[in-house]
Design a protein around this motif. Structure first.
Motif, PDB file in Angstrom:
ATOM      1  N   GLN A 134      -1.650   5.524   1.105  1.00 46.70           N
ATOM      2  CA  GLN A 134      -2.986   5.358   0.214  1.00 46.70           C
ATOM      3  C   GLN A 134      -2.558   3.827  -0.561  1.00 46.70           C
ATOM      4  N   ASN A 135      -0.973   4.254  -1.359  1.00 45.46           N
ATOM      5  CA  ASN A 135      -0.326   2.965  -2.641  1.00 45.46           C
ATOM      6  C   ASN A 135      -0.462   1.412  -1.693  1.00 45.46           C
ATOM      7  N   LYS A 136       0.071   1.796  -0.511  1.00 45.36           N
ATOM      8  CA  LYS A 136      -0.027   0.529  -0.262  1.00 45.36           C
ATOM      9  C   LYS A 136      -1.340  -0.404   0.529  1.00 45.36           C
ATOM     10  N   LEU A 137      -2.435   0.505   0.713  1.00 39.64           N
ATOM     11  CA  LEU A 137      -3.507  -0.005   1.038  1.00 39.64           C
ATOM     12  C   LEU A 137      -4.316  -0.609  -0.515  1.00 39.64           C
ATOM     13  N   PHE A 138      -3.881   0.584  -1.081  1.00 42.61           N
ATOM     14  CA  PHE A 138      -4.623  -0.376  -3.140  1.00 42.61           C
ATOM     15  C   PHE A 138      -3.811  -1.718  -3.099  1.00 42.61           C
ATOM     16  N   ARG A 139      -2.751  -1.718  -2.318  1.00 43.12           N
ATOM     17  CA  ARG A 139      -1.624  -2.977  -3.085  1.00 43.12           C
ATOM     18  C   ARG A 139      -2.082  -3.944  -2.427  1.00 43.12           C
ATOM     19  N   GLU A 140      -2.172  -4.414  -1.245  1.00 43.81           N
ATOM     20  CA  GLU A 140      -2.768  -4.531  -0.091  1.00 43.81           C
ATOM     21  C   GLU A 140      -4.186  -5.428  -0.631  1.00 43.81           C
ATOM     22  N   LEU A 141      -5.081  -4.831  -0.109  1.00 50.26           N
ATOM     23  CA  LEU A 141      -6.546  -5.175  -1.227  1.00 50.26           C
ATOM     24  C   LEU A 141      -6.462  -5.651  -2.183  1.00 50.26           C
ATOM     25  N   ARG A 142      -5.945  -5.209  -2.947  1.00 50.67           N
ATOM     26  CA  ARG A 142      -5.397  -6.082  -4.425  1.00 50.67           C
ATOM     27  C   ARG A 142      -4.788  -7.714  -4.080  1.00 50.67           C
ATOM     28  N   ASN A 143      -4.006  -8.158  -3.206  1.00 47.50           N
ATOM     29  CA  ASN A 143      -3.265  -8.807  -2.853  1.00 47.50           C
ATOM     30  C   ASN A 143      -3.949  -9.909  -2.628  1.00 47.50           C
ATOM     31  N   ILE A 144      -5.203  -9.082  -1.473  1.00 46.39           N
ATOM     32  CA  ILE A 144      -6.213  -9.971  -0.980  1.00 46.39           C
ATOM     33  C   ILE A 144      -7.678 -10.283  -1.859  1.00 46.39           C
ATOM     34  N   GLY A 145      -7.199  -9.681  -2.480  1.00 52.60           N
ATOM     35  CA  GLY A 145      -8.800 -10.156  -3.403  1.00 52.60           C
ATOM     36  C   GLY A 145     -10.173  -9.972  -3.464  1.00 52.60           C
ATOM     37  N   VAL A 146      -9.807  -8.334  -2.575  1.00 55.11           N
ATOM     38  CA  VAL A 146     -10.930  -7.530  -2.154  1.00 55.11           C
ATOM     39  C   VAL A 146     -11.029  -6.806  -3.505  1.00 55.11           C
ATOM     40  N   PHE A 147      -9.662  -6.581  -4.229  1.00 55.79           N
ATOM     41  CA  PHE A 147      -9.751  -5.152  -5.354  1.00 55.79           C
ATOM     42  C   PHE A 147      -9.591  -6.118  -6.655  1.00 55.79           C
ATOM     43  N   ILE A 148     -10.278  -5.461  -7.391  1.00 56.96           N
ATOM     44  CA  ILE A 148      -9.681  -6.124  -9.053  1.00 56.96           C
ATOM     45  C   ILE A 148      -7.897  -5.896  -9.500  1.00 56.96           C
ATOM     46  N   LYS A 178      -9.914  -1.825 -12.394  1.00 66.79           N
ATOM     47  CA  LYS A 178      -8.366  -1.741 -11.764  1.00 66.79           C
ATOM     48  C   LYS A 178      -8.972  -1.076 -10.369  1.00 66.79           C
ATOM     49  N   ASN A 179      -8.559  -1.803  -8.783  1.00 66.97           N
ATOM     50  CA  ASN A 179      -8.338  -0.935  -8.011  1.00 66.97           C
ATOM     51  C   ASN A 179     -10.333  -0.699  -7.345  1.00 66.97           C
ATOM     52  N   THR A 180     -11.271  -1.041  -7.729  1.00 70.23           N
ATOM     53  CA  THR A 180     -12.316  -1.324  -7.552  1.00 70.23           C
ATOM     54  C   THR A 180     -12.411  -2.911  -6.912  1.00 70.23           C
ATOM     55  N   PRO A 181     -14.401  -3.305  -6.161  1.00 70.35           N
ATOM     56  CA  PRO A 181     -14.241  -4.403  -5.740  1.00 70.35           C
ATOM     57  C   PRO A 181     -14.306  -4.508  -6.392  1.00 70.35           C
ATOM     58  N   TYR A 182     -14.570  -6.365  -6.110  1.00 73.64           N
ATOM     59  CA  TYR A 182     -14.824  -7.203  -6.942  1.00 73.64           C
ATOM     60  C   TYR A 182     -16.898  -7.720  -5.919  1.00 73.64           C
ATOM     61  N   PHE A 194     -14.224  -2.913   8.014  1.00 75.67           N
ATOM     62  CA  PHE A 194     -14.001  -4.140   6.919  1.00 75.67           C
ATOM     63  C   PHE A 194     -12.954  -4.499   6.784  1.00 75.67           C
ATOM     64  N   ILE A 195     -12.230  -3.401   6.289  1.00 70.77           N
ATOM     65  CA  ILE A 195     -10.136  -3.467   5.722  1.00 70.77           C
ATOM     66  C   ILE A 195      -9.637  -3.815   6.630  1.00 70.77           C
ATOM     67  N   ARG A 196      -9.771  -3.118   7.581  1.00 74.08           N
ATOM     68  CA  ARG A 196      -9.189  -2.946   8.999  1.00 74.08           C
ATOM     69  C   ARG A 196      -9.184  -4.951   9.535  1.00 74.08           C
ATOM     70  N   LYS A 197      -9.442  -5.090   9.785  1.00 70.94           N
ATOM     71  CA  LYS A 197     -10.067  -6.536   9.846  1.00 70.94           C
ATOM     72  C   LYS A 197      -9.600  -7.619   8.754  1.00 70.94           C
ATOM     73  N   LYS A 198      -9.225  -7.469   7.579  1.00 71.09           N
ATOM     74  CA  LYS A 198      -9.137  -8.078   5.831  1.00 71.09           C
ATOM     75  C   LYS A 198      -7.345  -8.049   6.749  1.00 71.09           C
ATOM     76  N   LEU A 199      -7.158  -6.037   6.866  1.00 68.61           N
ATOM     77  CA  LEU A 199      -6.011  -6.878   6.991  1.00 68.61           C
ATOM     78  C   LEU A 199      -4.906  -6.725   8.343  1.00 68.61           C
ATOM     79  N   ASN A 200      -5.998  -7.035   9.009  1.00 71.24           N
ATOM     80  CA  ASN A 200      -5.366  -7.568  11.019  1.00 71.24           C
ATOM     81  C   ASN A 200      -4.759  -6.753  10.960  1.00 71.24           C
ATOM     82  N   LEU A 201      -5.077  -4.974  11.062  1.00 68.63           N
ATOM     83  CA  LEU A 201      -4.651  -4.083  11.522  1.00 68.63           C
ATOM     84  C   LEU A 201      -5.716  -3.783  12.623  1.00 68.63           C
ATOM     85  N   PRO A 202      -4.241  -3.216  13.803  1.00 67.62           N
ATOM     86  CA  PRO A 202      -4.676  -2.762  14.829  1.00 67.62           C
ATOM     87  C   PRO A 202      -6.135  -1.871  14.731  1.00 67.62           C
TER      88      PRO A 202
END
Length: 249
Positions: free
Chosen positions: A173-187, A193-197, A233-241
């Motif tokens: 979970q913490n990694k998912l929050f971090r990755e979504l912040r890093n790619i600019g999906v979450f504030i 913090k940790n809410t979407p733009y 949407f998250i899976r594609k944004k993070l290029n996950l399987p």
């Protein structure tokens, strides 16, 4: 009709920006002080308004703004008890009337087209609709086992917690929050913090709640939930399987 306050398109519904309304109403208080007082009249995040942050002119510190529904904007205008407030409320009523007239015109145009269609054309449309219904019914039967598999993750209101989505995607979970912040999906910082733009809000839902501290002071916190569409949407944004599609429940 003169545009007193810019009207925004919020997923097909009319809306305005909080700062635009604040400016037009000529409120003397700072926006960041004024808006929470307006929310206290009984408005809800995710239903009546959505918060986002923007950088003025693309630079400097981000500032807080809100997309608010026309119903909320009308009530806020009335609360002001000023001539500007009355003018804004009348303006929003007129905007709604114009939008309703446009929708009614569209409906009449459709009726006119249908009236000119031949019986065979109408029957063909009905046949196509029936074929689509049967195909959808077959797809739903195929997805029933998947719906049961995901039932343990889903919240009562049909949304998923970020932790549940992290489990589905096979990451922490913490990694998912971090990755979504890093790619600019979450504030990344501040009270949101940790809410979407705003541009990604259709895939999420943000709920606000109040925390009472030991000194009896209060603060507002926010929890992000994921809509069914947000999982892929998250899976594609993070290029996950790829994972099995989440059925619409």
């Amino acid at each position: 009709m003169n545009e007193l306050i810019p009207i925004q398109d919020n997923d097909g519904a009319q809306a305005v920006l909080g700062r635009d309304l604040h400016k037009f109403l000529e409120v003397k208080d700072r926006y960041n002080d004024w808006f929470p007082r307006m929310v206290a009249y009984g408005f809800s995040a995710g239903q009546d308004f959505t918060e986002f942050s923007v950088k003025p002119n693309g630079a400097g510190r981000p500032r807080q703004d809100h997309v608010i529904t026309l119903d909320m904007a009308k009530e806020i205008s009335m609360i002001q008890r000023t001539d500007k407030g009355k003018q804004a409320r009348q303006y929003f009523i007129e905007c709604e009337r114009k939008a309703n007239e446009a929708r009614d015109t569209s409906v009449e145009n459709v009726k006119s087209v249908v009236a000119q269609m031949t019986r065979s054309e109408i029957l063909q449309i009905a046949m196509n609709a029936e074929q689509e219904r049967l195909a959808l019914e077959a797809k739903n039967k195929e997805l029933e086992p998947k719906a049961e598999a995901y039932s343990s993750f889903i919240e009562a209101d049909g949304k998923y917690s970020v932790g549940a989505v992290a489990k589905m995607l096979g990451i922490g979970q913490n990694k998912l929050f971090r990755e979504l912040r890093n790619i600019g999906v979450f504030i990344a910082k501040g009270g949101m913090k940790n809410t979407p733009y705003q541009q990604y809000m259709r895939h999420f839902e943000v709920k606000a709640y109040t925390i009472t501290h030991s000194d009896n002071s209060e603060s507002v916190r926010h929890t992000t939930y994921v809509q069914p569409s947000g999982i892929d949407f998250i899976r594609k944004k993070l290029n996950l399987p790829s994972i099995d599609p989440i059925p619409e429940l």
